[in-house]
Design a protein around this motif. Structure first.
Motif, PDB file in Angstrom:
ATOM      1  N   ILE A 208       0.834  -1.209   0.000  1.00 45.38           N
ATOM      2  CA  ILE A 208       0.000   0.000   0.000  1.00 45.38           C
ATOM      3  C   ILE A 208       0.867   1.257   0.000  1.00 45.38           C
ATOM      4  N   VAL A 209       1.917   1.261   0.824  1.00 42.99           N
ATOM      5  CA  VAL A 209       2.828   2.405   0.863  1.00 42.99           C
ATOM      6  C   VAL A 209       3.492   2.614  -0.491  1.00 42.99           C
ATOM      7  N   LEU A 211       2.353   1.711  -3.478  1.00 39.59           N
ATOM      8  CA  LEU A 211       1.375   2.189  -4.457  1.00 39.59           C
ATOM      9  C   LEU A 211       1.044   3.663  -4.246  1.00 39.59           C
ATOM     10  N   ARG A 212       0.964   4.100  -2.996  1.00 39.01           N
ATOM     11  CA  ARG A 212       0.699   5.510  -2.721  1.00 39.01           C
ATOM     12  C   ARG A 212       1.828   6.392  -3.236  1.00 39.01           C
ATOM     13  N   GLU A 213       3.060   5.948  -3.025  1.00 38.94           N
ATOM     14  CA  GLU A 213       4.202   6.727  -3.500  1.00 38.94           C
ATOM     15  C   GLU A 213       4.230   6.802  -5.019  1.00 38.94           C
ATOM     16  N   GLU A 214       3.879   5.696  -5.675  1.00 38.21           N
ATOM     17  CA  GLU A 214       3.832   5.695  -7.141  1.00 38.21           C
ATOM     18  C   GLU A 214       2.735   6.633  -7.650  1.00 38.21           C
ATOM     19  N   ALA A 215       1.583   6.612  -6.982  1.00 36.44           N
ATOM     20  CA  ALA A 215       0.479   7.480  -7.394  1.00 36.44           C
ATOM     21  C   ALA A 215       0.840   8.949  -7.245  1.00 36.44           C
ATOM     22  N   LYS A 216       1.511   9.295  -6.156  1.00 38.91           N
ATOM     23  CA  LYS A 216       1.934  10.677  -5.951  1.00 38.91           C
ATOM     24  C   LYS A 216       2.941  11.105  -7.007  1.00 38.91           C
ATOM     25  N   GLU A 223       0.666  16.791  -0.737  1.00 38.11           N
ATOM     26  CA  GLU A 223      -0.299  16.990   0.332  1.00 38.11           C
ATOM     27  C   GLU A 223      -0.192  18.414   0.858  1.00 38.11           C
TER      28      GLU A 223
END
Length: 231
Positions: A208-209, A211-216, A223
Motif C-alpha cells: 500500500i505504501v 502504491l501511494r508513493e507511485e500514485a503521488k 499533500e
C-alpha cells in the motif's frame, strides 16, 4: 580411496552446517553420523530381505544414538541429523545435503493412502527441517525448502519455500535471505516473522505504501500543509 573420499566430503559438509563443529574428529562422534552409518548397514540387509537382522541393527542404532531410522528408508548423500531424537519411517525418501534438527518426525499416515502404499514423506535435496517439526504423510518437500521449528506439515511444500506453523503455511522471505551465500543454520532466519497472517499483513502494508508513493509521483500532487486554527 573412494570410501575415504566420500567420508571426507561428508565430514566437510557437516562442519559447514554446524557452527559448533571444530574438527573432523569431533564430527566422527556425533550421534547423527553413527546413526547414518548403521542405517547404511541396516538398509543393505533390508534390501537383501534379511529383515530380522536389519531390525536388529536398527534397534542397536536407536539404543546407541536415540535416532530411529527404519531400515527401509532411502537416504541420499551427506545427510546430517544434528543432536538426534529423530524418527524416520519406512517409506521415507531423503535427498542429498538434507539437514534435520532434533525431535523431528518423518511420519506416516494410513497405509491405505498414497501410491503403492507409500505413507511417509519424500524430502528433496538441500532441505532444512527445524527442531520439533512433524512432516507427515506421502507428501513431497521440494528442493531447498525450509521447515520451521515445531511446524506440522501435511501438504506438499514448494521448492525453495519456507513454511511455519500448525498446520504449516508458507511465509514471505526477503530476497537476501531466500538464497543465502552460505548455509543458514537452524532452518529459518531469525529476523523473519513466524506468524503467516502477520507476515501477510506486513507485506500488504508495504504494498500500500509503495502504491501511494507511485500514485503521488505520477500525478505530482503534494499533500497540503495542515492549517492552524485561529482563535
Amino acid at each position: 580411496m573412494r570410501l575415504f573420499s566420500g567420508l571426507f566430503d561428508y565430514l566437510e559438509s557437516v562442519e559447514a552446517r554446524d557452527p559448533a563443529a571444530r574438527s573432523h574428529w569431533e564430527v566422527l562422534i556425533y550421534p547423527g553420523a553413527w546413526a547414518l552409518v548403521l542405517h547404511r548397514v541396516a538398509h543393505w540387509l533390508y534390501g537383501g530381505q534379511l529383515y530380522f537382522l536389519a531390525r536388529c541393527v536398527n534397534h542397536f542404532s536407536r539404543f546407541l544414538t536415540a535416532i530411529d531410522i527404519h531400515p527401509g528408508a532411502r537416504i541420499g548423500h551427506r545427510f546430517f541429523i544434528d543432536h538426534g531424537f529423530t524418527v524416520i519411517g519406512e517409506t521415507a525418501q531423503i535427498g542429498d545435503d538434507v539437514t534435520i534438527y532434533q525431535n523431528v518426525t518423518l511420519g506416516g499416515t494410513s497405509p491405505h493412502t498414497g501410491k503403492a502404499g507409500k505413507r511417509h514423506p519424500t524430502i528433496g535435496d538441500k532441505v532444512v527441517i527445524g527442531s520439533g517439526a512433524q512432516v507427515l504423510g506421502p507428501i513431497t518437500v521440494g528442493e531447498g525448502a525450509r521447515i520451521g521449528a515445531n511446524a506440522v506439515v501435511t501438504r506438499d511444500v514448494a521448492a525453495g519455500a519456507t513454511v511455519v506453523g500448525i498446520p504449516a503455511k508458507p511465509v514471505p522471505v526477503d530476497i537476501e535471505t531466500a538464497e543465502p551465500r552460505e548455509f543458514l543454520p537452524y532452518g529459518t532466519p531469525c529476523n523473519e516473522i513466524a506468524d503467516p497472517v502477520l507476515a501477510r499483513l506486513c507485506e500488504l502494508e508495504r504494498e500500500i505504501v509503495r502504491l501511494r508513493e507511485e500514485a503521488k509521483a505520477r500525478t505530482g500532487v503534494k499533500e497540503a500543509p495542515a492549517r492552524s486554527k485561529r482563535a
